[in-house]
Design a protein around this motif. Sequence first.
Motif, PDB file in Angstrom:
ATOM      1  N   PHE A 129       0.786  -1.199   0.212  1.00 53.41           N
ATOM      2  CA  PHE A 129       0.032   0.060   0.070  1.00 53.41           C
ATOM      3  C   PHE A 129       0.958   1.219  -0.009  1.00 53.41           C
ATOM      4  N   LEU A 130       1.877   1.218   0.741  1.00 52.37           N
ATOM      5  CA  LEU A 130       2.730   2.569   0.758  1.00 52.37           C
ATOM      6  C   LEU A 130       3.562   2.550  -0.444  1.00 52.37           C
ATOM      7  N   ALA A 131       4.015   1.458  -1.037  1.00 53.44           N
ATOM      8  CA  ALA A 131       4.779   1.513  -2.288  1.00 53.44           C
ATOM      9  C   ALA A 131       3.911   2.153  -3.205  1.00 53.44           C
ATOM     10  N   LEU A 132       2.751   1.843  -3.359  1.00 54.06           N
ATOM     11  CA  LEU A 132       1.943   2.293  -4.542  1.00 54.06           C
ATOM     12  C   LEU A 132       1.428   3.744  -4.465  1.00 54.06           C
ATOM     13  N   LEU A 133       1.794   4.228  -2.974  1.00 52.05           N
ATOM     14  CA  LEU A 133       1.496   5.669  -2.978  1.00 52.05           C
ATOM     15  C   LEU A 133       2.199   6.774  -3.659  1.00 52.05           C
ATOM     16  N   VAL A 134       3.550   6.243  -3.784  1.00 54.56           N
ATOM     17  CA  VAL A 134       4.618   7.104  -4.544  1.00 54.56           C
ATOM     18  C   VAL A 134       4.175   7.116  -6.012  1.00 54.56           C
ATOM     19  N   PRO A 135       4.131   6.165  -6.916  1.00 52.00           N
ATOM     20  CA  PRO A 135       3.600   6.404  -8.112  1.00 52.00           C
ATOM     21  C   PRO A 135       2.121   7.236  -8.411  1.00 52.00           C
ATOM     22  N   THR A 136       1.261   6.902  -7.322  1.00 54.14           N
ATOM     23  CA  THR A 136      -0.029   7.573  -7.324  1.00 54.14           C
ATOM     24  C   THR A 136       0.211   9.074  -7.192  1.00 54.14           C
ATOM     25  N   GLY A 137       1.130   9.419  -6.028  1.00 52.67           N
ATOM     26  CA  GLY A 137       1.614  10.850  -5.957  1.00 52.67           C
ATOM     27  C   GLY A 137       2.136  11.355  -7.096  1.00 52.67           C
ATOM     28  N   ILE A 138       3.067  10.587  -7.980  1.00 52.26           N
ATOM     29  CA  ILE A 138       3.667  11.220  -9.115  1.00 52.26           C
ATOM     30  C   ILE A 138       2.459  11.597 -10.042  1.00 52.26           C
ATOM     31  N   ALA A 139       1.849  10.710 -10.473  1.00 57.85           N
ATOM     32  CA  ALA A 139       0.696  10.886 -11.346  1.00 57.85           C
ATOM     33  C   ALA A 139      -0.341  12.086 -10.944  1.00 57.85           C
ATOM     34  N   MET A 140      -0.349  12.317  -9.706  1.00 61.07           N
ATOM     35  CA  MET A 140      -1.567  13.296  -9.255  1.00 61.07           C
ATOM     36  C   MET A 140      -0.752  14.904  -9.499  1.00 61.07           C
ATOM     37  N   MET A 141       0.467  14.800  -9.250  1.00 59.99           N
ATOM     38  CA  MET A 141       1.072  15.994  -9.369  1.00 59.99           C
ATOM     39  C   MET A 141       1.346  16.328 -11.015  1.00 59.99           C
ATOM     40  N   THR A 142       1.589  15.409 -11.697  1.00 58.84           N
ATOM     41  CA  THR A 142       1.833  15.351 -13.039  1.00 58.84           C
ATOM     42  C   THR A 142       0.624  16.260 -13.698  1.00 58.84           C
ATOM     43  N   ILE A 143      -0.738  15.598 -13.302  1.00 59.91           N
ATOM     44  CA  ILE A 143      -1.753  16.151 -13.963  1.00 59.91           C
ATOM     45  C   ILE A 143      -2.018  17.593 -13.323  1.00 59.91           C
ATOM     46  N   MET A 144      -1.631  17.864 -12.049  1.00 56.54           N
ATOM     47  CA  MET A 144      -2.216  19.055 -11.562  1.00 56.54           C
ATOM     48  C   MET A 144      -1.048  20.232 -11.909  1.00 56.54           C
ATOM     49  N   THR A 145       0.132  20.152 -12.136  1.00 53.15           N
ATOM     50  CA  THR A 145       1.136  21.151 -12.772  1.00 53.15           C
ATOM     51  C   THR A 145       0.552  21.236 -14.390  1.00 53.15           C
ATOM     52  N   ALA A 146       0.418  20.019 -15.113  1.00 54.41           N
ATOM     53  CA  ALA A 146       0.107  20.321 -16.272  1.00 54.41           C
ATOM     54  C   ALA A 146      -1.448  21.153 -16.669  1.00 54.41           C
ATOM     55  N   ALA A 147      -2.265  20.720 -15.868  1.00 55.40           N
ATOM     56  CA  ALA A 147      -3.512  21.501 -15.709  1.00 55.40           C
ATOM     57  C   ALA A 147      -3.304  23.061 -15.600  1.00 55.40           C
ATOM     58  N   ASN A 148      -2.549  23.274 -14.664  1.00 58.00           N
ATOM     59  CA  ASN A 148      -2.346  24.743 -14.347  1.00 58.00           C
ATOM     60  C   ASN A 148      -1.689  25.477 -15.372  1.00 58.00           C
ATOM     61  N   ALA A 149      -0.673  24.812 -15.957  1.00 53.26           N
ATOM     62  CA  ALA A 149       0.127  25.274 -16.969  1.00 53.26           C
ATOM     63  C   ALA A 149      -0.758  25.670 -18.438  1.00 53.26           C
ATOM     64  N   THR A 150      -1.613  24.409 -18.517  1.00 56.07           N
ATOM     65  CA  THR A 150      -2.378  24.462 -19.815  1.00 56.07           C
ATOM     66  C   THR A 150      -3.385  25.908 -19.800  1.00 56.07           C
ATOM     67  N   VAL A 151      -4.188  26.020 -18.775  1.00 55.94           N
ATOM     68  CA  VAL A 151      -4.965  27.007 -18.539  1.00 55.94           C
ATOM     69  C   VAL A 151      -4.270  28.430 -18.686  1.00 55.94           C
TER      70      VAL A 151
END
Length: 478
Positions: free
Chosen positions: A361-383
């Motif tokens: 469970f802990l191990a998979l939180l890391v790539p989940t956090g990576i994906a979450m931050m990728t979409i957050m930064t991309a959405a902000n820049a796109t707008v």
Amino acid sequence: MNGASVNGRAGTFHEPVADAPEPAREPSAPELPETGRSAGAEAPGEEPEGGGGMFRSLRNRNFRLYAAGQVVSNTGTWMQRVAQDWLVLDLAHGSGTALGITTGLQFLPMLLFGLWGGVIADRYPKRRVLMLTQVSMGVLALILGLLSISGSAQVWHVYLLAFGLGVATVVDNPSRQAFVVEMVGRRDLPNAIALNSATFNGARLLGPAVAGVLIALIGTGPVFLVNAASFGAVLFGLYAMWADELHPAAPVKRAKGQLREGLRYVRGRRDLMLVLTLIGFLAMFGMNFNITVALVAKQVFHTDASAFGLASSMLAVGALSGALLAARRVARPRLRLLVAMGLVFGVLEALTGLMPTYWSFLALLVPTGIAMMTIMTAANATVQLGVAPEMRGRVMALYMLVFLGTNPLGAPAIGWLAQQFGARASLVLGGLISVVAALAVGALAMRWSSDEAGGSPDGPKAARPAPARFRRVRAGVR
């Protein structure tokens, strides 16, 4: 230097001619293209040559000053969050209700007045606005610290100051978001946004740990004073900036209906509506990790508070890694990237909820956090890169309202699902909803792109011209 000198460069910084003819679109079948960029949006422009490195936006002196101040201030902010929660629990004898009220009051101004913050950001020089908001936040932290140290603090004091902090944040958020492009320009904006996210998540790891040590040693009061002092770093950075290296948009003159004007602008832009829809669903159902991770850690794996803290840290490590990876990206983010990362994020979140052991469970939180931050930064820049400069503050206020406002609305639903179907369901269903939202946005983008290619005799709805003053060349005179 003062705010007026910042505004002085409006006459020398020339925006791209927005109503110049767009280059012909290439066939869009293999990928998700950008849809519905109106005449009022900034043209994509040329991408920088070469990678430039993960920290390329730090070559800009003004942004270095700003980023350094943010590192100090964000650390202080996370320290105050921990100390404030601890103080409320102490004053209210462990009442979870009092803690919830405090959090709600701090967020309530965003729901009530959030869009007005965008009007202020477009109407006044952003550096001056940020100086005022930082001073206000510092004063509020100072008052809370003095009340705590003197032993006279009461719960209603914390409630009132939390609400005041929320009001200051309403004005600060859109101005801060829109000010980044004025420091670094359009080419380095995605990198600067990613580095801002990296500093925020780095502070998220450091701040609570430092706060815990200080509270144990000297109590909550001094922690608030430390946070009050941390705003000095941001103020110094803003004051020391070189005004002739800023690229401000000309402030919008005061007029009636500017808030409605911003809403109409977004409503007429299919590309912005798609991004806001995707981010809204992900924030509402997929990004409630403060609830979902706590529920799974406690009810499924039966861990204590320290183990829950470790899980939160693993998610923060992933988010920090995602922000640094996003900083390496050179090209402007496209809608297809948002859709793809929305799918990846949803799948990873659902799989995290199905992990059989605590360590997996802990191990998979890391790539989940990576994906979450990728979409957050991309959405902000796109707008930010897709809007007219004079509308950026109002659009970013709406973006922040969707991003932050939908999360508390979805939290009760996620909590109810966990209560009815088990803690794992909160993560699994949140992930599945994120997947469905990404697929729906992708399908709409493909359909509207087909219309733009000639399927609709009337042309795409989003392509209707923006108001005439959005299409003027901005040369310092409105």
